[in-house]
Design a protein around this motif. Structure first.
Motif, PDB file in Angstrom:
ATOM      1  N   GLN A 187       2.428  -0.774 -15.414  1.00  0.00           N
ATOM      2  CA  GLN A 187       2.708  -1.491 -14.174  1.00  0.00           C
ATOM      3  C   GLN A 187       4.117  -1.102 -13.716  1.00  0.00           C
ATOM      4  O   GLN A 187       5.084  -1.808 -13.954  1.00  0.00           O
ATOM      5  CB  GLN A 187       2.604  -3.011 -14.381  1.00  0.00           C
ATOM      6  CG  GLN A 187       1.218  -3.518 -14.676  1.00  0.00           C
ATOM      7  CD  GLN A 187       0.276  -3.375 -13.476  1.00  0.00           C
ATOM      8  OE1 GLN A 187       0.713  -3.168 -12.344  1.00  0.00           O
ATOM      9  NE2 GLN A 187      -1.022  -3.453 -13.740  1.00  0.00           N
ATOM     10  N   GLU A 195      -2.524  -7.613 -12.782  1.00  0.00           N
ATOM     11  CA  GLU A 195      -3.668  -7.071 -13.514  1.00  0.00           C
ATOM     12  C   GLU A 195      -4.987  -7.742 -13.150  1.00  0.00           C
ATOM     13  O   GLU A 195      -6.052  -7.162 -13.382  1.00  0.00           O
ATOM     14  CB  GLU A 195      -3.431  -7.220 -15.019  1.00  0.00           C
ATOM     15  CG  GLU A 195      -2.291  -6.347 -15.534  1.00  0.00           C
ATOM     16  CD  GLU A 195      -2.062  -6.514 -17.032  1.00  0.00           C
ATOM     17  OE1 GLU A 195      -1.374  -5.666 -17.629  1.00  0.00           O
ATOM     18  OE2 GLU A 195      -2.580  -7.514 -17.603  1.00  0.00           O
ATOM     19  N   SER A 196      -4.948  -8.952 -12.593  1.00  0.00           N
ATOM     20  CA  SER A 196      -6.188  -9.685 -12.350  1.00  0.00           C
ATOM     21  C   SER A 196      -6.568  -9.777 -10.887  1.00  0.00           C
ATOM     22  O   SER A 196      -7.580 -10.404 -10.557  1.00  0.00           O
ATOM     23  CB  SER A 196      -6.070 -11.102 -12.929  1.00  0.00           C
ATOM     24  OG  SER A 196      -4.998 -11.804 -12.322  1.00  0.00           O
ATOM     25  N   HIS A 197      -5.805  -9.194  -9.998  1.00  0.00           N
ATOM     26  CA  HIS A 197      -6.114  -9.256  -8.582  1.00  0.00           C
ATOM     27  C   HIS A 197      -6.176  -7.842  -8.006  1.00  0.00           C
ATOM     28  O   HIS A 197      -5.523  -6.915  -8.493  1.00  0.00           O
ATOM     29  CB  HIS A 197      -5.073 -10.075  -7.820  1.00  0.00           C
ATOM     30  CG  HIS A 197      -5.045 -11.524  -8.209  1.00  0.00           C
ATOM     31  ND1 HIS A 197      -4.455 -11.971  -9.374  1.00  0.00           N
ATOM     32  CD2 HIS A 197      -5.541 -12.626  -7.584  1.00  0.00           C
ATOM     33  CE1 HIS A 197      -4.577 -13.290  -9.449  1.00  0.00           C
ATOM     34  NE2 HIS A 197      -5.234 -13.710  -8.384  1.00  0.00           N
ATOM     35  N   SER A 198      -6.941  -7.728  -6.948  1.00  0.00           N
ATOM     36  CA  SER A 198      -7.111  -6.421  -6.308  1.00  0.00           C
ATOM     37  C   SER A 198      -5.848  -6.040  -5.548  1.00  0.00           C
ATOM     38  O   SER A 198      -5.069  -6.916  -5.139  1.00  0.00           O
ATOM     39  CB  SER A 198      -8.294  -6.467  -5.344  1.00  0.00           C
ATOM     40  OG  SER A 198      -8.033  -7.356  -4.272  1.00  0.00           O
ATOM     41  N   PRO A 199      -5.627  -4.739  -5.332  1.00  0.00           N
ATOM     42  CA  PRO A 199      -4.445  -4.320  -4.555  1.00  0.00           C
ATOM     43  C   PRO A 199      -4.418  -4.919  -3.157  1.00  0.00           C
ATOM     44  O   PRO A 199      -3.348  -5.183  -2.619  1.00  0.00           O
ATOM     45  CB  PRO A 199      -4.582  -2.789  -4.523  1.00  0.00           C
ATOM     46  CG  PRO A 199      -5.408  -2.457  -5.733  1.00  0.00           C
ATOM     47  CD  PRO A 199      -6.367  -3.595  -5.892  1.00  0.00           C
ATOM     48  N   GLU A 200      -5.592  -5.141  -2.557  1.00  0.00           N
ATOM     49  CA  GLU A 200      -5.636  -5.714  -1.212  1.00  0.00           C
ATOM     50  C   GLU A 200      -5.093  -7.140  -1.200  1.00  0.00           C
ATOM     51  O   GLU A 200      -4.354  -7.526  -0.284  1.00  0.00           O
ATOM     52  CB  GLU A 200      -7.068  -5.690  -0.669  1.00  0.00           C
ATOM     53  CG  GLU A 200      -7.620  -4.306  -0.396  1.00  0.00           C
ATOM     54  CD  GLU A 200      -8.053  -3.588  -1.665  1.00  0.00           C
ATOM     55  OE1 GLU A 200      -8.152  -4.268  -2.725  1.00  0.00           O
ATOM     56  OE2 GLU A 200      -8.277  -2.363  -1.612  1.00  0.00           O
ATOM     57  N   SER A 201      -5.464  -7.952  -2.205  1.00  0.00           N
ATOM     58  CA  SER A 201      -4.974  -9.324  -2.250  1.00  0.00           C
ATOM     59  C   SER A 201      -3.511  -9.386  -2.666  1.00  0.00           C
ATOM     60  O   SER A 201      -2.759 -10.246  -2.205  1.00  0.00           O
ATOM     61  CB  SER A 201      -5.832 -10.166  -3.198  1.00  0.00           C
ATOM     62  OG  SER A 201      -5.841  -9.613  -4.512  1.00  0.00           O
ATOM     63  N   SER A 212      -1.339  -7.290  -1.816  1.00  0.00           N
ATOM     64  CA  SER A 212      -0.572  -6.864  -0.657  1.00  0.00           C
ATOM     65  C   SER A 212      -0.052  -8.053   0.138  1.00  0.00           C
ATOM     66  O   SER A 212       1.109  -8.085   0.556  1.00  0.00           O
ATOM     67  CB  SER A 212      -1.431  -5.961   0.231  1.00  0.00           C
ATOM     68  OG  SER A 212      -0.711  -5.556   1.378  1.00  0.00           O
ATOM     69  N   CYS A 269       2.398   1.700  -3.491  1.00  0.00           N
ATOM     70  CA  CYS A 269       1.432   2.202  -4.484  1.00  0.00           C
ATOM     71  C   CYS A 269       1.120   3.681  -4.268  1.00  0.00           C
ATOM     72  O   CYS A 269       0.891   4.421  -5.234  1.00  0.00           O
ATOM     73  CB  CYS A 269       0.146   1.374  -4.419  1.00  0.00           C
ATOM     74  SG  CYS A 269       0.356  -0.339  -4.958  1.00  0.00           S
ATOM     75  N   SER A 281       0.836  -1.203   0.000  1.00  0.00           N
ATOM     76  CA  SER A 281       0.000   0.000   0.000  1.00  0.00           C
ATOM     77  C   SER A 281       0.868   1.249   0.000  1.00  0.00           C
ATOM     78  O   SER A 281       0.581   2.225  -0.720  1.00  0.00           O
ATOM     79  CB  SER A 281      -0.931  -0.001   1.215  1.00  0.00           C
ATOM     80  OG  SER A 281      -1.783  -1.124   1.189  1.00  0.00           O
TER      81      SER A 281
END
Length: 531
Positions: A91, A134-140, A142, A8, A5
């Motif tokens: 990216q 590209e296929s997963h959320s920033p939370e996952s 992390s 980013c 986090s």
């Protein structure tokens, strides 16, 4: 840890100074969060503690494009510097993750019998990592980045830094964040391993095993880790399951020292209390890891009024990897390894499923082999001689031989269990149930990796093909489930035992680990049918 986090947020941070060489800092270890000094040095490390920090510095390349450079510092000393990350890229932090992964793999302890030399190790390809981003959320992502970052820090802090840095890493960084390595907390790690290829996967997971083994050794030596780690030190392994091309596949990696101890001739034995020879032996055994692959073949057949699901064992492979860097095979402990002594596999519908009407088990394997030898000689006279010149005898010889492994099937509700135990084919004793009161026993398992009748391969592996593990299991489901994708449970339990192979010692023990996961069962017409 929330490092990802913070990274980013650097893209849009307004904290960048206009002055040159003014990096932003993420504190990894400080004097405030390092609260458990240990007396393993001449004085407490808290007397000379320096912070461990992750720094990000912005600069401009020759094309006047902004780039970021990361570094890890211990006090005023720089331990590591990253390659540049272009901020104008779609990216921008892909080069950072690729560099971390590549350096983890380059340092990984390969198994000593590996056929892939370190110089030929496959490099991490960018496409799987790009797909993850590209296929997963920033939370996952992390959680995945935390795991990668911690593994990279292990080589950096434990191997290439002053001793106090390694102590700070184990106490403040690794031990409090062990839960992040669990499959439930790191689903992106599972997807990464599936897509990155088996060569990278093995290097990655052997680094994990080596790291956990060192942590558990320090804990047993009593250097304070038992005070700072709230998680129980058991089952610290990683496993995942998937469905692919008509197979349910479960892969599991567990350091042996992280498995639950079920029996031992002396449960109070610690390194410092052992005889030096046994302490060296136990230290060598503590650097071994179970690597298991369980493949079940399944099929779906549509009948009038019901759907028939069938499954049978396709292949079971159990490998004990020696996690180290010493290639010398002539030492006294090179052939001292744990070995699988009991195996249990289960598969069946998810909990509470009401669409299964019945389960049918197959025949268990026969545990005996019989050999019959017969010799016959005719008796009679030749011509008119009064004394026979040929005498005849008849002899029949029957020998029985017990197999080392036999497979039993049973059901727990609608879940099928397939189980086998290693037996001494001379006494019939199950090795996994050996208790201290029984004595050491198992003398027939000395030199167990040599000879034509050995129960294991020469390098200690155990491999079963489908025709050795009994017949298939069948379930009948309601026909209205056609077209859906169900969740099916798959799991395993493995017992590993150690008995002396070549060395003279009375030390022996048995450990156990258990895994469980879910796989897809697509009920779609056209699936491959079992013959």
């Amino acid at each position: 840890m929330e490092i990802w986090s913070w990274i980013c947020e650097l893209l849009e941070s307004d904290e960048w100074s206009t002055e040159a060489n003014s990096p932003l800092v993420f504190p990894l270890v400080t004097s405030s969060n390092y609260k458990q000094p240990i007396q393993v040095f001449k004085k407490s490390v808290s007397d000379e503690i320096q912070p461990i920090q992750l720094k990000a510095e912005r600069s401009f390349d020759t094309n006047s494009s902004a780039v970021l450079t990361f570094s890890i510092c211990y006090g005023e000393n720089t331990l590591w510097v990253s390659d540049t990350c272009p901020l104008d890229s779609k990216q921008p932090f892909l080069p950072l993750i690729l560099q971390l992964l590549q350096e983890i793999i380059a340092c990984a302890p390969t198994a000593q019998e590996s056929c892939c030399p370190r110089s030929q190790l496959q490099k991490v390809k960018p496409d799987p990592v790009l797909w993850i981003l590209e296929s997963h959320s920033p939370e996952s992502i992390s959680g995945f980045f935390d795991v990668v970052f911690l593994m990279h820090l292990f080589w950096l802090c434990v191997c290439d830094a002053p001793p106090e840095v390694g102590s700070m890493y184990f106490h403040t960084l690794l031990a409090p964040n062990l839960e992040g390595f669990s499959c439930s907390r790191a689903p992106v790690l599972r997807n990464f391993l599936v897509s990155v290829g088996i060569d990278v996967e093995l290097c990655f997971m052997r680094t994990f095993g080596y790291m956990i083994s060192k942590l558990l050794i320090l804990k047993e030596l009593g250097v304070g880790l038992q005070l700072v780690t709230p998680l129980p030190f058991r089952n610290l392994g990683f496993s995942y399951a998937m469905e692919s091309h008509g197979l349910w596949i479960m892969k599991s990696y567990t350091p042996v020292s992280a498995m639950r101890l079920t029996s031992c001739n002396d449960k109070t034995s610690r390194f410092l209390a052992l005889h030096p020879q046994e302490a060296v032996l136990k230290y060598a055994l503590a650097h071994q890891q179970l690597e298991a692959v369980m493949q079940l073949e399944y099929s779906v057949k549509f009948n009038d009024g019901f759907i028939q699901v069938s499954a049978r064992v396709d292949n079971l492979r159990f490998h004990i990897a020696k996690l180290g860097f010493n290639k010398n095979e002539d030492d006294d402990y090179s052939n001292e390894m744990y070995f699988p002594s009991r195996i249990r596999i289960w598969v069946g519908p998810e909990m509470g499923a009401n669409y299964v009407t019945s389960v049918s088990l197959g025949r268990s394997t026969d545990n005996s082999e019989k050999e019959v030898e017969m010799q016959r000689v005719l008796k009679g006279n030749f011509g008119k001689l009064k004394t026979p010149e040929v005498k005849a005898t008849s002899r029949t010889l029957m020998r029985s031989k017990m197999k080392n492994w036999n497979w039993d099937q049973n059901a727990d509700g609608n879940v099928a269990n397939i189980e086998s135990a290693l037996c001494d084919n001379a006494t019939g004793m199950e090795l996994a149930t050996l208790k201290p009161s029984n004595g050491v026993g198992g003398n027939n398992f000395r030199d167990r990796y040599t000879g034509a009748s050995r129960a294991f391969t020469k390098n200690g592996d155990l491999i079963f093909s489908g025709n050795e593990c009994g017949e298939r299991v069948e379930w009948r489901l309601n026909r209205e489930m056609e077209g859906s994708v169900l969740k099916w449970r798959i799991g395993g339990q493995v017992w590993l035992s150690y008995m002396p192979n070549e060395v003279n010692t009375s030390y022996y023990e048995t450990r156990c680990v258990e895994w469980c996961d879910e796989v897809d069962l697509p009920l779609i017409i056209g699936n491959y049918l079992l013959n």
